[in-house]
Design an enzyme around this catalytic site. Sequence first.
Site, mmCIF file in Angstrom:
data_model
loop_
_atom_site.group_PDB
_atom_site.id
_atom_site.type_symbol
_atom_site.label_atom_id
_atom_site.label_comp_id
_atom_site.label_asym_id
_atom_site.label_seq_id
_atom_site.Cartn_x
_atom_site.Cartn_y
_atom_site.Cartn_z
ATOM 1 N N ASP A 42 1.541 5.988 5.939
ATOM 2 C CA ASP A 42 0.464 4.834 5.396
ATOM 3 C C ASP A 42 1.007 4.552 4.017
ATOM 4 O O ASP A 42 0.445 3.825 3.418
ATOM 5 C CB ASP A 42 -0.692 5.890 4.892
ATOM 6 C CG ASP A 42 -1.843 5.106 5.069
ATOM 7 O OD1 ASP A 42 -1.914 3.876 5.653
ATOM 8 O OD2 ASP A 42 -2.956 5.339 4.578
ATOM 9 N N LYS A 101 -10.301 12.771 8.532
ATOM 10 C CA LYS A 101 -9.624 12.500 9.573
ATOM 11 C C LYS A 101 -9.757 13.561 10.705
ATOM 12 O O LYS A 101 -9.637 14.969 10.018
ATOM 13 C CB LYS A 101 -8.329 11.850 9.635
ATOM 14 C CG LYS A 101 -8.168 10.525 8.926
ATOM 15 C CD LYS A 101 -6.913 9.838 9.003
ATOM 16 C CE LYS A 101 -6.890 8.563 8.304
ATOM 17 N NZ LYS A 101 -7.322 7.623 8.923
ATOM 18 N N ARG A 142 -7.973 -0.285 0.900
ATOM 19 C CA ARG A 142 -8.383 -1.697 0.506
ATOM 20 C C ARG A 142 -9.081 -1.148 -1.065
ATOM 21 O O ARG A 142 -8.904 -2.128 -1.875
ATOM 22 C CB ARG A 142 -9.630 -2.082 1.022
ATOM 23 C CG ARG A 142 -10.856 -1.241 1.356
ATOM 24 C CD ARG A 142 -11.609 -1.501 2.535
ATOM 25 N NE ARG A 142 -11.154 -1.027 3.760
ATOM 26 C CZ ARG A 142 -11.896 -1.309 4.755
ATOM 27 N NH1 ARG A 142 -13.072 -1.925 4.912
ATOM 28 N NH2 ARG A 142 -11.375 -0.891 5.960
ATOM 29 N N LYS A 197 0.694 -1.094 -0.042
ATOM 30 C CA LYS A 197 -0.078 -0.048 -0.059
ATOM 31 C C LYS A 197 0.814 1.125 -0.008
ATOM 32 O O LYS A 197 1.714 1.316 0.957
ATOM 33 C CB LYS A 197 -0.812 -0.060 1.158
ATOM 34 C CG LYS A 197 -1.808 1.239 1.494
ATOM 35 C CD LYS A 197 -2.612 1.162 2.581
ATOM 36 C CE LYS A 197 -3.339 2.442 3.008
ATOM 37 N NZ LYS A 197 -4.111 2.605 4.106
ATOM 38 N N ASP A 230 -12.259 7.186 3.754
ATOM 39 C CA ASP A 230 -11.065 6.941 4.632
ATOM 40 C C ASP A 230 -10.589 5.271 4.645
ATOM 41 O O ASP A 230 -9.479 4.995 4.913
ATOM 42 C CB ASP A 230 -11.369 7.373 6.034
ATOM 43 C CG ASP A 230 -9.940 7.502 6.775
ATOM 44 O OD1 ASP A 230 -8.921 7.456 6.282
ATOM 45 O OD2 ASP A 230 -10.083 7.811 8.098
ATOM 46 N N GLU A 265 -9.472 3.814 2.464
ATOM 47 C CA GLU A 265 -9.019 4.012 0.736
ATOM 48 C C GLU A 265 -7.904 2.775 0.470
ATOM 49 O O GLU A 265 -7.771 2.654 -0.846
ATOM 50 C CB GLU A 265 -8.473 5.334 0.412
ATOM 51 C CG GLU A 265 -6.855 5.478 1.109
ATOM 52 C CD GLU A 265 -6.642 5.315 2.533
ATOM 53 O OE1 GLU A 265 -7.634 5.352 3.362
ATOM 54 O OE2 GLU A 265 -5.648 4.994 2.946
ATOM 55 N N ASP A 323 -2.567 10.094 4.196
ATOM 56 C CA ASP A 323 -3.818 9.744 4.101
ATOM 57 C C ASP A 323 -4.646 10.796 5.103
ATOM 58 O O ASP A 323 -4.816 10.535 6.099
ATOM 59 C CB ASP A 323 -3.851 8.179 4.897
ATOM 60 C CG ASP A 323 -5.484 7.540 4.875
ATOM 61 O OD1 ASP A 323 -6.472 8.421 4.366
ATOM 62 O OD2 ASP A 323 -5.904 6.790 5.668
HETATM 63 N N1 BES Z 1 -4.354 4.572 7.160
HETATM 64 C C1 BES Z 1 -5.467 4.056 7.820
HETATM 65 C C2 BES Z 1 -5.038 3.072 8.772
HETATM 66 C C3 BES Z 1 -4.492 3.653 10.072
HETATM 67 C C4 BES Z 1 -4.710 4.108 11.138
HETATM 68 C C5 BES Z 1 -2.899 3.637 9.910
HETATM 69 C C6 BES Z 1 -4.181 4.465 12.002
HETATM 70 C C7 BES Z 1 -2.196 4.286 10.806
HETATM 71 C C8 BES Z 1 -2.852 4.599 11.914
HETATM 72 C C9 BES Z 1 -6.499 3.503 6.959
HETATM 73 O O1 BES Z 1 -6.771 4.037 5.563
HETATM 74 C C10 BES Z 1 -7.843 4.130 7.524
HETATM 75 O O2 BES Z 1 -7.996 5.195 7.679
HETATM 76 N N2 BES Z 1 -8.497 2.902 7.748
HETATM 77 C C11 BES Z 1 -9.722 3.498 8.501
HETATM 78 C C12 BES Z 1 -10.746 2.390 8.059
HETATM 79 C C13 BES Z 1 -12.349 2.710 8.376
HETATM 80 C C14 BES Z 1 -12.744 3.848 8.012
HETATM 81 C C15 BES Z 1 -13.105 1.485 8.298
HETATM 82 C C16 BES Z 1 -9.827 2.933 10.163
HETATM 83 O O3 BES Z 1 -8.982 2.055 10.510
HETATM 84 O O4 BES Z 1 -10.207 3.724 10.857
HETATM 85 ZN ZN ZN Z 2 -4.870 4.749 4.837
HETATM 86 MN MN MN Z 3 -7.670 5.844 5.473
#
Ligand code: BES
Ligand code: ZN
Ligand code: MN
Length: 498
Positions: A289, A278, A352, A266, A348, A350, A271
């Site tokens: 990320d 966020k 996947r 990835k 968010d 993104e 992000d």
């Molecule tokens: N890049 C984030 C995951 C992440 C979270 C990385 C904290 C580092 C620290 C990912 O893209 C994301 O935002 N995931 C969301 C998914 C949710 C919207 C279903 C998450 O984990 O909150």
């Molecule tokens: Zn992300």
């Molecule tokens: Mn995200």
Amino acid sequence: MEFTIKAGSPEKLKSDCVVVGVYAGSDLTASAKALDKAADGAITALVARGELDDKVGATLMLHDLPGIAAPRVLLVSLGKADELTDKSYRDAVGAAAKQLAGSVAADAAFILTETELPHRDLAWRISQAAQILKDSTYRCDELKSKREESKKGVKKVVFIAKAKDTAPLEAALRRGTAIAEGMALAKTLGNLPGNVCTPTYLATTARKLAKDHKIKVEVLEKGDMEKLGMGALLSVARGSHEPPKFIILNYKGGKAKDKPVVLVGKGITFDSGGLSLKSTEGMFDMKYDMSGAACVLGAIKAIAKLGEEINVIGLIPATENMPGGSSIKPGDIVTSMSGSTIEILNTDAEGRIILADALSYSKLFNPEYVIDVATLTGATVIALGTKRAALFTNSSELQEALTKAANNSNDFCWSMPLDDEYFENLSTNFADMANVGPPEGSFGASAYFLSRFTQDVKWAHLDITGVAWQRGKDKRSTGRPTPLLIQFLIDHCNAKKP
Ligand code: BES
Ligand code: ZN
Ligand code: MN
């Protein structure tokens, strides 16, 4: 840091510093005993006086002992002799590395590797020590206006080992060094800020790797992605002014007919969450990320450096995830390269979305295995903390191989379920699937989403959100799980040999 291996008696070594272990309870290792004898019991006396703490990793630097050629002896506590573990060994080596980094000694003779460990041979101990020592010299200060130039620190380390055949030890040394170098690249990319480490920067880094090693690189631009129908990846890139890149690394160390292992990383270089923005705090560390991409680059660099006889493809979908007038909006439906349609309910989630197209693309290589590495969910950190990556896979073969590689490389993971039920969460009236469901079971659903794009291949997904980044005051990229990936590839290569 440079490494060599040779045999020698500890007391006669012409080195600035000799590093030896001491067990708890004033129990000297063989080399410490040899030094003690030459120094007329000086070490026994100091240790009996309690000068060296019994705790694993405690150290004591001794100077100008009589009867010993080296001007310094560094004693390192190993804990109780019958309680030694991989961890205590690594902690002791780490503590020694720290002392050596701050010492005026320019070179060192390292004998901690003589420490016998259950199930670990000398080659493993040397490989780990080389990795830890080299890793201890890692700095990321290229963006500081004034760099601190330290003259201190050991530059050369000789591992002292008696062996009839040193070839396996030399190989272990090369492996440990290559792993540390791969990790260093992954760390630097993870540490660099989003305004430096852009998708274009990742592509430039890949091109540099190709120049220095036997790796071919191709970078697909937006137009190429459009032609391929990568509607999912492109939808995430829409809000950003940075052009997206799809990076393809091709290392052909194996025979032409050998199916490749495809690593997918990835590569979200920042992000923000997109329109599902966020919070301020939630965005603090979002430059990391792209750690999945960084590990793929680091692992392929190491494998190429070692010249492993294996074919490896690295795929990196790289883009920012930003809000803007052209951003995808919650409720938008996009068509992925596979033809499946995705309703994007949360911009968010993104990772996947971009991985969906990269996983579809991986099938063009007729792969043996596909492994994706991604900072996909915050839930991983809640579930497993920062020690273990989450492993989801549709193949018991991959589960076993990755778990074994994780344990041998000290870069741990833990298996998570991939039950069909998780997919129900992603059902929607309007498209083939939604990108998110309700919060219950969202961790499993994130991996299940990916599995929809890898149905005919042996595939594994490593969610590395917890392991890739060290949180808190001393925050930084860890370079993980680069060691796990490298170990997996080396094991896979060895398994193929007759
Ligand atoms: N890049 C984030 C995951 C992440 C979270 C990385 C904290 C580092 C620290 C990912 O893209 C994301 O935002 N995931 C969301 C998914 C949710 C919207 C279903 C998450 O984990 O909150
Ligand atoms: Zn992300
Ligand atoms: Mn995200």
